[in-house]
Scaffold this motif. Structure first.
Motif, mmCIF file in Angstrom:
data_model
loop_
_atom_site.group_PDB
_atom_site.id
_atom_site.type_symbol
_atom_site.label_atom_id
_atom_site.label_comp_id
_atom_site.label_asym_id
_atom_site.label_seq_id
_atom_site.Cartn_x
_atom_site.Cartn_y
_atom_site.Cartn_z
ATOM 1 N N LEU A 155 9.137 12.885 -56.384
ATOM 2 C CA LEU A 155 9.420 12.074 -55.311
ATOM 3 C C LEU A 155 8.322 12.288 -54.305
ATOM 4 O O LEU A 155 8.047 13.622 -54.205
ATOM 5 C CB LEU A 155 10.542 12.448 -54.610
ATOM 6 N N LYS B 272 6.298 12.356 -50.417
ATOM 7 C CA LYS B 272 6.989 12.859 -49.000
ATOM 8 C C LYS B 272 7.259 11.693 -48.362
ATOM 9 O O LYS B 272 6.751 10.801 -48.201
ATOM 10 C CB LYS B 272 5.517 13.436 -48.374
ATOM 11 N N LEU B 273 8.343 11.832 -47.718
ATOM 12 C CA LEU B 273 9.282 10.660 -46.804
ATOM 13 C C LEU B 273 8.471 10.864 -45.466
ATOM 14 O O LEU B 273 8.301 11.863 -44.908
ATOM 15 C CB LEU B 273 10.624 10.969 -46.655
ATOM 16 N N LEU B 274 8.097 9.569 -45.041
ATOM 17 C CA LEU B 274 7.761 9.483 -43.553
ATOM 18 C C LEU B 274 8.846 8.866 -42.734
ATOM 19 O O LEU B 274 8.994 7.687 -42.755
ATOM 20 C CB LEU B 274 6.480 8.475 -43.775
ATOM 21 N N ILE B 275 9.149 9.675 -41.947
ATOM 22 C CA ILE B 275 10.571 9.368 -41.391
ATOM 23 C C ILE B 275 10.188 9.604 -39.819
ATOM 24 O O ILE B 275 9.823 10.469 -39.429
ATOM 25 C CB ILE B 275 11.764 10.261 -41.494
ATOM 26 N N GLY B 276 10.449 8.289 -39.177
ATOM 27 C CA GLY B 276 10.073 8.210 -37.718
ATOM 28 C C GLY B 276 11.536 8.986 -36.882
ATOM 29 O O GLY B 276 12.558 8.857 -37.220
ATOM 30 N N GLU B 277 10.971 9.081 -35.573
ATOM 31 C CA GLU B 277 12.076 9.636 -34.657
ATOM 32 C C GLU B 277 12.748 8.376 -33.832
ATOM 33 O O GLU B 277 13.646 8.503 -33.492
ATOM 34 C CB GLU B 277 11.391 10.652 -33.747
ATOM 35 N N GLU C 31 8.591 4.144 -34.067
ATOM 36 C CA GLU C 31 7.875 5.302 -35.255
ATOM 37 C C GLU C 31 8.518 4.771 -36.460
ATOM 38 O O GLU C 31 7.527 5.022 -37.424
ATOM 39 C CB GLU C 31 8.326 6.740 -34.742
ATOM 40 N N CYS D 66 5.743 4.423 -39.491
ATOM 41 C CA CYS D 66 5.747 5.240 -40.672
ATOM 42 C C CYS D 66 5.959 4.078 -41.965
ATOM 43 O O CYS D 66 5.017 4.280 -42.767
ATOM 44 C CB CYS D 66 7.145 6.118 -40.787
#
Lengths: 154, 62
Positions: free
Chosen positions: A74, A76-81, A85, A89
């Motif tokens: 898997l 890297k997950l790009l998770i916004g806040e 964002e 992402c």
């Protein structure tokens, strides 16, 4: 039916990206739902399911080529806040994915694996459509303001 | 954005931590203080990148 081993490795790399996408879009969907942005939730949820179906097609294709689909890997997950964002992402992720797909399509063409190429072309079409939607959202945020945009997504 | 998904650590938390230490933090120090990078370790390269960027910004004040 056995094909060149590098085709399976190419398809497995695309599969890793699809599996990453399923999780990233699903998490974003439910974060949007938690914040109350129902319309953004629906869109991200649909994209997650679409990626799941695309991953299914890839898995079947790899098995047909007598390879082993790697469901363990898997990215890297790009998770916004924040919602903005999250969209940014997703855009970064889709752009990376499209670049990888274009390269994979060229590799399949080179290996004369036209069926895999067709499958990847479908994935590329899905990616481009979603990227276009993301660009539209960025345009709307820039032109209507974040508050107005978010209010329209409740 | 979230840098460490395992522990829910964000880029702004890391930037704040780096600026409190005048841009002289190492990845290990950040991991110790915020608890990130200890499960899957996939975020370590991103943490390093943030430290480098924050260090450059703090050494060149506007």
């Amino acid at each position: 039916m056995k094909l060149a081993s590098n085709t399976c490795s190419t398809l497995n790399k695309v599969l890793t990206n699809e599996l990453t996408g399923i999780n990233q879009h699903f998490l974003h969907a439910r974060m949007m739902k938690n914040w109350g942005f129902e319309s953004l939730n629906k869109k991200a949820y649909k994209r997650s399911i679409e990626e799941m179906k695309d991953a299914d097609d890839l898995i079947e294709r790899i098995l047909l080529l007598e390879g082993l689909p790697n469901l363990q890997q898997l990215g890297k997950l790009l998770i916004g806040e924040t919602p903005e964002e999250c969209l940014e992402c997703d855009m970064t992720f889709e752009q990376q994915k499209i670049d990888q797909l274009r390269k994979a399509i060229a590799d399949c063409e080179q290996a004369q694996d036209y069926i895999s190429r067709e499958l990847l072309e479908k994935l590329l079409e899905h990616g481009e459509e979603y990227l276009d939607w993301l660009e539209t959202q960025q345009y709307l945020i820039a032109n209507t303001g974040t508050q107005n945009y978010l209010q329209s997504q409740i | 954005m979230y840098v460490c998904i395992c522990r829910g650590v964000t880029s702004s938390q890391i930037q704040r931590e780096v600026s409190e230490q005048d841009g002289k933090s190492s990845v290990r120090e950040i991991n110790e203080r915020l608890g990130c990078g200890k499960d899957c370790g996939r975020c370590c390269s991103s943490i390093k990148q943030i430290i480098q960027q924050s260090g450059t910004n703090s050494s060149n004040p506007a």
